[in-house]
Motif scaffolding. Structure first.
Motif, short mmCIF file in Angstrom:
data_model
loop_
_atom_site.label_atom_id
_atom_site.label_comp_id
_atom_site.label_asym_id
_atom_site.label_seq_id
_atom_site.Cartn_x
_atom_site.Cartn_y
_atom_site.Cartn_z
N SER A 172 0.69 -1.80 -0.07
CA SER A 172 0.04 -0.11 -0.02
C SER A 172 0.92 1.32 0.09
O SER A 172 2.23 1.24 0.58
CB SER A 172 -0.60 -0.09 1.32
N LEU A 173 0.22 2.33 0.16
CA LEU A 173 1.10 3.81 -0.59
C LEU A 173 1.98 3.85 0.76
O LEU A 173 2.44 4.59 0.86
CB LEU A 173 0.05 4.46 -0.23
N GLU A 174 1.27 3.73 2.55
CA GLU A 174 1.18 3.79 3.05
C GLU A 174 2.62 2.49 3.83
O GLU A 174 4.12 3.10 4.44
CB GLU A 174 0.33 3.27 4.14
N ASP A 175 2.66 1.37 3.56
CA ASP A 175 3.67 0.53 3.34
C ASP A 175 4.44 1.15 2.60
O ASP A 175 6.39 0.82 3.03
CB ASP A 175 3.38 -0.43 2.97
N LYS A 225 5.55 4.55 2.25
CA LYS A 225 6.37 5.26 2.39
C LYS A 225 6.99 4.92 4.20
O LYS A 225 7.58 5.81 4.22
CB LYS A 225 5.12 6.44 3.23
N ARG A 226 6.30 4.00 5.13
CA ARG A 226 7.01 3.40 5.72
C ARG A 226 8.44 3.24 5.54
O ARG A 226 9.03 2.92 6.00
CB ARG A 226 6.60 2.62 6.42
N TRP A 252 7.85 4.41 -5.71
CA TRP A 252 8.67 5.80 -5.14
C TRP A 252 10.02 5.59 -5.32
O TRP A 252 10.90 4.88 -5.83
CB TRP A 252 8.85 5.33 -3.28
#
Length: 134
Positions: free
Chosen positions: A8-11, A13-14, A43
């Motif tokens: 996911s985008l959250e993953d 970013k992490r 990314w």
């Protein structure tokens, strides 16, 4: 129908934040690339001072690790052991250490590629990013 995890985008970013923190902790100027399981770029982050060419190499390493579902160092080792014909493998150009697959429950869901310092340090940064998912 079978299901599998995905980044996911959250993953993403992490992973990127942890990889950046590892690079900055050592004052390493690198480019960090994160791709999905098909090697498609999710990314790209070029830290201040990172060589321009690293913005081409990092995504290539990540792409190779995702498609091969193994660290890009495996391919570098194959070539260094004399199997130079592997350089002609279609679709693979990041055949250097520094690409690390993201493996979850036996599935390759993407990869991280890093370029800018020694290849072993690139891989260290990639692994630190991936460790943030656990």
């Amino acid at each position: 129908m079978k299901q599998k995890p995905y980044l996911s985008l959250e993953d993403v970013k992490r992973i990127a934040a942890a990889a950046e923190a590892e690079a900055l902790a050592h004052q390493w100027a690198v480019t960090i690339a994160i791709v999905d399981d098909g090697g498609h770029l999710l990314w790209l982050q070029r830290l201040d001072g990172a060589p321009a060419v690293s913005a081409q190499i990092a995504p290539a390493k990540a792409h190779t690790a995702a498609l091969g579902r193994r660290e890009s160092k495996v391919y570098e080792d194959i070539i260094n052991q004399g199997r130079v014909s592997f350089l002609s493998a279609p679709g693979l150009s990041g055949l250097l250490e520094g690409g690390v697959p993201v493996l979850v429950d036996g599935h390759c869901i993407g990869a991280v590629g890093v370029s800018g310092v020694k290849s072993s340090e690139d891989a260290q940064i990639a692994r630190a990013g991936i460790a943030a998912l656990v």
